[in-house]
Scaffold this active site. Structure first.
Site, PDB file in Angstrom:
ATOM      1  N   GLY A  27      41.987  36.266  33.998  1.00 17.16           N
ATOM      2  CA  GLY A  27      42.948  37.527  33.647  1.00 17.16           C
ATOM      3  C   GLY A  27      44.101  36.953  33.163  1.00 17.16           C
ATOM      4  O   GLY A  27      44.519  38.200  33.080  1.00 17.16           O
ATOM      5  N   ALA A  71      43.059  35.479  36.969  1.00 12.86           N
ATOM      6  CA  ALA A  71      43.392  36.521  39.100  1.00 12.86           C
ATOM      7  C   ALA A  71      43.759  34.879  39.830  1.00 12.86           C
ATOM      8  O   ALA A  71      42.516  33.994  39.615  1.00 12.86           O
ATOM      9  CB  ALA A  71      41.451  37.115  38.759  1.00 12.86           C
ATOM     10  N   GLU A 115      36.391  31.503  33.079  1.00 13.65           N
ATOM     11  CA  GLU A 115      35.847  31.863  34.099  1.00 13.65           C
ATOM     12  C   GLU A 115      34.029  31.244  34.328  1.00 13.65           C
ATOM     13  O   GLU A 115      33.382  31.295  34.983  1.00 13.65           O
ATOM     14  CB  GLU A 115      35.296  33.526  33.711  1.00 13.65           C
ATOM     15  CG  GLU A 115      36.280  34.646  34.528  1.00 13.65           C
ATOM     16  CD  GLU A 115      36.921  34.681  32.450  1.00 13.65           C
ATOM     17  OE1 GLU A 115      36.420  33.731  31.939  1.00 13.65           O
ATOM     18  OE2 GLU A 115      37.778  35.712  32.751  1.00 13.65           O
ATOM     19  N   GLU A 173      43.762  38.495  29.839  1.00 17.85           N
ATOM     20  CA  GLU A 173      43.183  39.403  29.500  1.00 17.85           C
ATOM     21  C   GLU A 173      44.343  40.086  29.394  1.00 17.85           C
ATOM     22  O   GLU A 173      44.566  41.143  28.751  1.00 17.85           O
ATOM     23  CB  GLU A 173      41.946  39.903  30.493  1.00 17.85           C
ATOM     24  CG  GLU A 173      41.122  39.202  29.899  1.00 17.85           C
ATOM     25  CD  GLU A 173      39.484  39.075  31.755  1.00 17.85           C
ATOM     26  OE1 GLU A 173      40.238  38.272  32.174  1.00 17.85           O
ATOM     27  OE2 GLU A 173      38.719  39.531  31.075  1.00 17.85           O
TER      28      GLU A 173
HETATM   29  C1  HXC Z   1      44.836  30.569  42.412  1.00 20.65           C
HETATM   30  C2  HXC Z   1      45.623  29.412  41.173  1.00 20.65           C
HETATM   31  C3  HXC Z   1      45.109  29.142  40.146  1.00 20.65           C
HETATM   32  C4  HXC Z   1      44.080  30.911  40.076  1.00 20.65           C
HETATM   33  C5  HXC Z   1      46.464  27.899  39.897  1.00 20.65           C
HETATM   34  N1  HXC Z   1      46.250  28.155  40.951  1.00 20.65           N
HETATM   35  N2  HXC Z   1      45.511  28.245  38.813  1.00 20.65           N
HETATM   36  N3  HXC Z   1      45.191  30.292  42.289  1.00 20.65           N
HETATM   37  N4  HXC Z   1      43.847  31.399  41.050  1.00 20.65           N
HETATM   38  N5  HXC Z   1      43.506  31.309  39.017  1.00 20.65           N
HETATM   39  C6  HXC Z   1      46.877  27.220  41.959  1.00 20.65           C
HETATM   40  C7  HXC Z   1      46.185  25.940  42.143  1.00 20.65           C
HETATM   41  O1  HXC Z   1      44.775  26.343  43.168  1.00 20.65           O
HETATM   42  C8  HXC Z   1      47.185  25.331  42.765  1.00 20.65           C
HETATM   43  O2  HXC Z   1      47.843  25.343  43.776  1.00 20.65           O
HETATM   44  C9  HXC Z   1      48.428  25.557  41.904  1.00 20.65           C
HETATM   45  O3  HXC Z   1      48.249  27.095  41.658  1.00 20.65           O
HETATM   46  C10 HXC Z   1      49.126  24.340  40.529  1.00 20.65           C
HETATM   47  O4  HXC Z   1      48.027  24.068  40.059  1.00 20.65           O
HETATM   48  P1  HXC Z   1      47.278  23.290  39.877  1.00 20.65           P
HETATM   49  O5  HXC Z   1      45.973  23.077  38.843  1.00 20.65           O
HETATM   50  O6  HXC Z   1      47.649  22.267  40.584  1.00 20.65           O
HETATM   51  O7  HXC Z   1      48.394  22.778  38.123  1.00 20.65           O
HETATM   52  P2  HXC Z   1      47.455  21.903  36.840  1.00 20.65           P
HETATM   53  O8  HXC Z   1      47.020  20.505  36.922  1.00 20.65           O
HETATM   54  O9  HXC Z   1      48.924  21.964  36.146  1.00 20.65           O
HETATM   55  O10 HXC Z   1      46.113  22.870  36.020  1.00 20.65           O
HETATM   56  C11 HXC Z   1      46.746  23.585  36.010  1.00 20.65           C
HETATM   57  C12 HXC Z   1      45.178  24.843  34.949  1.00 20.65           C
HETATM   58  C13 HXC Z   1      44.545  24.354  36.715  1.00 20.65           C
HETATM   59  C14 HXC Z   1      44.429  23.465  34.154  1.00 20.65           C
HETATM   60  C15 HXC Z   1      45.537  25.994  34.741  1.00 20.65           C
HETATM   61  O11 HXC Z   1      45.398  25.544  37.649  1.00 20.65           O
HETATM   62  C16 HXC Z   1      43.109  25.716  36.219  1.00 20.65           C
HETATM   63  O12 HXC Z   1      42.396  25.115  35.620  1.00 20.65           O
HETATM   64  N6  HXC Z   1      43.289  26.632  37.219  1.00 20.65           N
HETATM   65  C17 HXC Z   1      42.189  27.860  37.006  1.00 20.65           C
HETATM   66  C18 HXC Z   1      42.802  28.304  36.095  1.00 20.65           C
HETATM   67  C19 HXC Z   1      41.218  29.118  35.662  1.00 20.65           C
HETATM   68  O13 HXC Z   1      39.878  28.987  36.048  1.00 20.65           O
HETATM   69  N7  HXC Z   1      41.367  30.667  35.328  1.00 20.65           N
HETATM   70  C20 HXC Z   1      40.313  31.842  35.620  1.00 20.65           C
HETATM   71  C21 HXC Z   1      40.847  32.787  36.691  1.00 20.65           C
HETATM   72  S1  HXC Z   1      39.445  33.628  36.558  1.00 20.65           S
HETATM   73  P3  HXC Z   1      47.726  24.099  45.230  1.00 20.65           P
HETATM   74  O14 HXC Z   1      48.194  25.397  46.470  1.00 20.65           O
HETATM   75  O15 HXC Z   1      46.832  23.600  44.853  1.00 20.65           O
HETATM   76  O16 HXC Z   1      49.624  24.132  45.033  1.00 20.65           O
HETATM   77  C22 HXC Z   1      39.697  34.849  36.618  1.00 20.65           C
HETATM   78  C23 HXC Z   1      38.895  36.565  36.449  1.00 20.65           C
HETATM   79  C24 HXC Z   1      39.187  37.425  35.729  1.00 20.65           C
HETATM   80  O17 HXC Z   1      40.675  35.112  35.738  1.00 20.65           O
HETATM   81  C25 HXC Z   1      38.162  38.204  36.196  1.00 20.65           C
HETATM   82  C26 HXC Z   1      36.612  38.178  36.304  1.00 20.65           C
HETATM   83  C27 HXC Z   1      36.167  38.018  37.178  1.00 20.65           C
END
Ligand code: HXC
Length: 258
Positions: free
Chosen positions: A109, A66, A132, A112
């Site tokens: 997400g 998400a 999460e 999911e």
């Molecule tokens: C918003 C995101 C994002 C996300 C990545 N980005 N994931 N933006 N929401 N979920 C953005 C980063 O901020 C970054 O933007 C760009 O994408 C590239 O990501 P990097 O982190 O620089 O890439 P990398 O170093 O290769 O790492 C990849 C990654 C990491 C390991 C996937 O991005 C990560 O951990 N992302 C979050 C994963 C996560 O926690 N997902 C769950 C979300 S919660 P900029 O602008 O800095 O370049 C969820 C909840 C579901 O899904 C429903 C319950 C509420």
């Protein structure tokens, strides 16, 4: 296509192709992306030329979750009031079969959304996770329910409590995905499978999808009864008559979609 967050294409053989396309955010599932995806799914569902749908992302990410930046300032009353994220369940209401082709990250997400697809195949570099917990929240688009049903309680609990990722080989060995292909050929393999499904009778295909999904969503007795009733209803179609006649006459069936 005219979408901002996805690319769509009608491929040969009756396949609707959808590529999540927000590379700057690793396909994070913002509201705009949901709206685009929902609209594309609805138009493929309504298109009589389309028999199956493929959803994929990029080689780096199916979807990294998400959109955290969109969510971070939300407050509880609003999340409840709008039943935040409930609209994603519409993906599962698509009538035609959806093949999810996952390369790279399918997190939160994104994992999911992948699990809402009817068949999941993965590229060698796929990584599934429900991270999460690292953000102080929990899965909110079905992850705790679908992952647990797919891989069992202990491993699902481990993933959801530790936030650690699972690779493609393990996902296949546990039945989360049905196949693993080289990253570069994953989309072609998905299209090939989709063409095969699209060549079948449309109404029978949808009945078959519905009865398998029932297994996921009900207890055994209700599921068995539902399956039998839908099985009976295939006898109300010409395609059932044609399919069995073609077998007996040693020829290929000619589906008329009715
Ligand atoms: C918003 C995101 C994002 C996300 C990545 N980005 N994931 N933006 N929401 N979920 C953005 C980063 O901020 C970054 O933007 C760009 O994408 C590239 O990501 P990097 O982190 O620089 O890439 P990398 O170093 O290769 O790492 C990849 C990654 C990491 C390991 C996937 O991005 C990560 O951990 N992302 C979050 C994963 C996560 O926690 N997902 C769950 C979300 S919660 P900029 O602008 O800095 O370049 C969820 C909840 C579901 O899904 C429903 C319950 C509420």
């Amino acid at each position: 296509s005219t979408y901002e967050n996805i690319l769509t294409e009608k491929k040969e053989g009756g396949v609707g192709f959808i590529q999540l396309n927000r590379p700057k955010a690793l396909n994070a599932l913002c509201d705009g992306l949901y709206k685009d995806l929902h609209s594309a799914l609805q138009s493929f569902d309504a298109d009589p030329e389309i028999g199956a749908i493929v959803i994929t992302g990029s080689e780096k990410a199916f979807a990294a979750g998400a959109d955290i930046k969109e969510m971070k300032d939300k407050e509880y009353p609003q999340t409840y009031l709008i039943d935040m994220l409930s609209w994603w369940e519409n993906v599962g209401k698509t009538r035609k079969p959806i093949i999810g082709a996952v390369n790279g990250y399918a997190l939160g997400g994104g994992c999911e959304l992948a699990m809402m697809c009817d068949i999941l195949i993965a590229g060698k570099n796929a990584k599934f996770g429900q991270p999460e917990i690292n953000l102080g929240t929990i899965p909110g688009m079905g992850g705790s329910q679908r992952l647990t049903r797919a891989i069992g309680k202990s491993r699902a609990m481990e993933m959801i409590l530790t936030g650690e990722m699972m690779d493609a080989e393990e996902a296949a060995s546990r039945g989360l995905v049905s196949r693993v292909h080289p990253t570069e050929s994953l989309v072609d393999e998905a299209l090939k499978m989709a063409r095969k499904i699209a060549a079948q009778s449309r109404p029978i295909t949808i009945m078959a999808k519905d009865v398998v999904n029932q297994a996921f969503e009900t207890g055994l007795q209700d599921g068995l009864k539902f399956e039998r009733r839908v099985f009976h209803s295939t006898f109300a179609t010409n395609d059932r008559r044609e399919g069995m006649a073609a077998f007996a006459e040693k020829r290929k069936a000619n589906w008329t979609q009715n």
